[in-house]
Design an enzyme around this catalytic site. Structure first.
Site, PDB file in Angstrom:
ATOM      1  N   CYS A 121       0.818  -1.223   0.000  1.00  0.00           N
ATOM      2  CA  CYS A 121       0.000   0.000   0.000  1.00  0.00           C
ATOM      3  C   CYS A 121       0.853   1.276   0.000  1.00  0.00           C
ATOM      4  O   CYS A 121       0.324   2.373  -0.179  1.00  0.00           O
ATOM      5  CB  CYS A 121      -0.936   0.004   1.188  1.00  0.00           C
ATOM      6  SG  CYS A 121      -1.899  -1.501   1.318  1.00  0.00           S
ATOM      7  N   HIS A 255      -3.175   6.900   2.170  1.00  0.00           N
ATOM      8  CA  HIS A 255      -3.649   5.611   1.646  1.00  0.00           C
ATOM      9  C   HIS A 255      -5.040   5.348   2.205  1.00  0.00           C
ATOM     10  O   HIS A 255      -5.282   5.534   3.404  1.00  0.00           O
ATOM     11  CB  HIS A 255      -2.665   4.512   2.064  1.00  0.00           C
ATOM     12  CG  HIS A 255      -3.222   3.140   1.908  1.00  0.00           C
ATOM     13  ND1 HIS A 255      -3.849   2.727   0.755  1.00  0.00           N
ATOM     14  CD2 HIS A 255      -3.265   2.085   2.761  1.00  0.00           C
ATOM     15  CE1 HIS A 255      -4.249   1.482   0.909  1.00  0.00           C
ATOM     16  NE2 HIS A 255      -3.915   1.072   2.110  1.00  0.00           N
ATOM     17  N   ASN A 286     -10.389  -0.503  -0.188  1.00  0.00           N
ATOM     18  CA  ASN A 286      -8.930  -0.362  -0.025  1.00  0.00           C
ATOM     19  C   ASN A 286      -8.249  -1.136  -1.157  1.00  0.00           C
ATOM     20  O   ASN A 286      -8.179  -2.358  -1.116  1.00  0.00           O
ATOM     21  CB  ASN A 286      -8.528  -0.918   1.352  1.00  0.00           C
ATOM     22  CG  ASN A 286      -7.017  -0.966   1.573  1.00  0.00           C
ATOM     23  OD1 ASN A 286      -6.231  -0.884   0.624  1.00  0.00           O
ATOM     24  ND2 ASN A 286      -6.611  -1.125   2.813  1.00  0.00           N
TER      25      ASN A 286
HETATM   26  C1  COA Z   1     -10.115  -4.756  10.444  1.00  0.00           C
HETATM   27  C2  COA Z   1     -10.765  -3.891  11.500  1.00  0.00           C
HETATM   28  C3  COA Z   1     -11.851  -3.028  10.868  1.00  0.00           C
HETATM   29  C4  COA Z   1     -11.426  -4.798  12.534  1.00  0.00           C
HETATM   30  O1  COA Z   1     -11.972  -4.006  13.568  1.00  0.00           O
HETATM   31  P1  COA Z   1     -11.648  -4.364  15.070  1.00  0.00           P
HETATM   32  O2  COA Z   1     -12.387  -3.421  15.904  1.00  0.00           O
HETATM   33  O3  COA Z   1     -10.159  -4.429  15.237  1.00  0.00           O
HETATM   34  O4  COA Z   1     -12.285  -5.800  15.134  1.00  0.00           O
HETATM   35  P2  COA Z   1     -11.913  -7.007  16.111  1.00  0.00           P
HETATM   36  O5  COA Z   1     -11.235  -8.042  15.299  1.00  0.00           O
HETATM   37  O6  COA Z   1     -11.237  -6.535  17.372  1.00  0.00           O
HETATM   38  O7  COA Z   1     -13.347  -7.470  16.509  1.00  0.00           O
HETATM   39  C5  COA Z   1     -14.230  -6.639  17.260  1.00  0.00           C
HETATM   40  C6  COA Z   1     -15.598  -7.260  17.247  1.00  0.00           C
HETATM   41  O8  COA Z   1     -16.138  -7.210  15.922  1.00  0.00           O
HETATM   42  C7  COA Z   1     -16.452  -8.532  15.488  1.00  0.00           C
HETATM   43  N1  COA Z   1     -16.126  -8.622  14.070  1.00  0.00           N
HETATM   44  C8  COA Z   1     -14.923  -8.876  13.469  1.00  0.00           C
HETATM   45  N2  COA Z   1     -15.048  -8.854  12.139  1.00  0.00           N
HETATM   46  C9  COA Z   1     -16.334  -8.566  11.886  1.00  0.00           C
HETATM   47  C10 COA Z   1     -17.065  -8.394  10.697  1.00  0.00           C
HETATM   48  N3  COA Z   1     -16.509  -8.517   9.497  1.00  0.00           N
HETATM   49  N4  COA Z   1     -18.372  -8.089  10.793  1.00  0.00           N
HETATM   50  C11 COA Z   1     -18.979  -7.957  11.997  1.00  0.00           C
HETATM   51  N5  COA Z   1     -18.329  -8.115  13.160  1.00  0.00           N
HETATM   52  C12 COA Z   1     -17.027  -8.421  13.097  1.00  0.00           C
HETATM   53  C13 COA Z   1     -15.602  -9.461  16.315  1.00  0.00           C
HETATM   54  O9  COA Z   1     -16.184 -10.734  16.409  1.00  0.00           O
HETATM   55  C14 COA Z   1     -15.588  -8.737  17.640  1.00  0.00           C
HETATM   56  O10 COA Z   1     -16.795  -8.990  18.307  1.00  0.00           O
HETATM   57  P3  COA Z   1     -16.838  -9.120  19.920  1.00  0.00           P
HETATM   58  O11 COA Z   1     -16.418  -7.759  20.430  1.00  0.00           O
HETATM   59  O12 COA Z   1     -18.271  -9.455  20.203  1.00  0.00           O
HETATM   60  O13 COA Z   1     -15.865 -10.200  20.262  1.00  0.00           O
HETATM   61  C15 COA Z   1      -9.725  -2.990  12.229  1.00  0.00           C
HETATM   62  O14 COA Z   1      -8.845  -3.776  12.995  1.00  0.00           O
HETATM   63  C16 COA Z   1      -8.930  -2.184  11.250  1.00  0.00           C
HETATM   64  O15 COA Z   1      -9.474  -1.349  10.567  1.00  0.00           O
HETATM   65  N6  COA Z   1      -7.621  -2.367  11.205  1.00  0.00           N
HETATM   66  C17 COA Z   1      -6.796  -1.709  10.233  1.00  0.00           C
HETATM   67  C18 COA Z   1      -6.818  -2.515   9.004  1.00  0.00           C
HETATM   68  C19 COA Z   1      -6.357  -1.786   7.809  1.00  0.00           C
HETATM   69  O16 COA Z   1      -6.584  -0.613   7.652  1.00  0.00           O
HETATM   70  N7  COA Z   1      -5.713  -2.530   6.941  1.00  0.00           N
HETATM   71  C20 COA Z   1      -5.233  -2.014   5.731  1.00  0.00           C
HETATM   72  C21 COA Z   1      -3.793  -1.853   5.832  1.00  0.00           C
HETATM   73  S1  COA Z   1      -3.157  -1.401   4.318  1.00  0.00           S
END
Ligand code: COA
Length: 330
Positions: A121, A255, A286
């Protein structure tokens, strides 16, 4: 006789920008037929409403060529004016030859130097930094930089931690000589100690041996922490090394990883409200190396970005790697 060395332009600038988006629109309702999620959750956690995926006949090559033609038209240049082609991609799914060599030939940039880079990215900003150096050193006169991805091909549609995020597209920029400063110094680097934070889950050889495709995996929270801490600081350094104050900035084009990451960076940078911020992730998802040039193209097309304005661009992703600089809008 002392060895002769090359001498290039005093400065470099972006001369033209172009983008290519694949035709298939995948909204969150469709996404939720693949993973256990909701439109509300995806929008709230990322800002994404819909994303683009390649349809039949659309490839990294076709999107690159389309974006390149548009960038050339914007720059008022011909393919034969291009003497270096740099393609940043992690989804040209053969090891060799490079996509850049194929694109150079099909575009009509006959004989141009051509190579691919793997900087995920951050790839478009890595490419810009290289193009700027090539033009200033005299190694190239007009360099074409393309960021292109077809991440839908390496995304596991049953993985609810990545499937909703990634998408496809291409963006291109022509970098050429300038009489005035129009690209600031690059701030870039890597942290391979975090190589496993975003990675392919098996090598191509293992994929063939096991009969299972190789997919991208991501530790979302680790990326989030790195982006909102270290990368936000790097964005601040981009302003410092360029000698610009936040008030002198017109556009912030990070990005398009996640809207919440962009929001956090904005708070960290304390940018004035007048700075226009890229939010193309809402419609395009993304698409890694393609996201910054697509955002620039879309902001130029809508009139939000005007010729002569100063934009801070910064990419970050798998490696982990990052790169950012100030560029003047062509
Ligand atoms: C990916 C991302 C959106 C996930 O969000 P998060 O808050 O970290 O999610 P978590 O994995 O901690 O899960 C939080 C909750 O959401 C739930 N969850 C995870 N994925 C889910 C989905 N696709 N839909 C609904 N719920 C989801 C989990 O089960 C968890 O539930 P709980 O609290 O009841 O246990 C976040 O981590 C993120 O944006 N990270 C950066 C990623 C990024 O930008 N990558 C690109 C890099 S180039």
């Amino acid at each position: 006789m002392p060895l002769r060395t090359s001498t290039g332009a005093a400065y470099a600038r972006i001369e033209g920008i172009g983008a290519s988006l694949p035709s298939r629109v995948v909204d969150n309702t469709e996404m939720c037929t693949y993973i256990d999620s909701t439109d509300e959750w995806i929008q709230q956690r990322t800002g994404i409403r819909e994303r683009r995926w390649v349809a039949e006949g659309e490839t990294v090559e076709s999107m690159s060529l389309d974006a390149a033609h548009k960038a050339l038209a914007h720059a008022g240049l011909q393919p034969s004016d291009i003497d270096a082609v740099i393609v940043s991609t992690v989804t040209h799914l053969v090891q060799t030859p490079s996509l850049a060599a194929i694109v150079a030939a099909k575009l009509g940039a006959k004989g141009a130097a051509a190579f691919d880079i793997s900087a995920a990215c951050a790839g478009f900003c890595y490419g810009l930094a290289q193009a700027e150096s090539l033009v200033r050193s005299g190694a190239a006169h007009h360099a074409l930089v393309i960021g292109v991805e077809s991440l839908s091909e390496i995304t596991d549609l049953s993985d609810r931690s990545t499937a909703f995020l990634f998408s496809d597209g291409a963006g291109a920029a022509i970098v050429g000589p300038s009489d005035v400063p129009a690209m600031g110094p690059v701030v870039w680097g890597s942290d391979g100690d975090q190589a496993d934070v975003i990675e392919m889950d098996r090598t191509w050889a293992d994929a063939v041996a096991s009969g299972k495709p190789s997919f991208i995996t991501m530790q979302g929270q680790a990326v989030f922490r790195w982006a909102t801490g270290f990368i936000a600081d790097a964005a601040k350094r981009v302003l410092e090394v360029s000698g610009l104050s936040p008030e002198e900035l017109d556009l912030f084009v990070p990005h398009q990883a996640n809207n919440r990451i962009t929001d956090s960076m904005l708070r960290h940078l304390k940018l004035p409200k007048t700075v226009k911020v890229a939010r193309t992730i809402q419609s395009f998802g993304n698409n890694s190396a393609a996201s910054i040039p697509i955002a620039l193209d879309s902001m130029i097309a809508s009139g939000e970005a005007k010729s002569g304005e100063q934009a801070l661009v910064i990419g970050f992703g798998a490696g982990l790697v990052y790169a950012g600089q100030i560029v003047t809008i062509p």
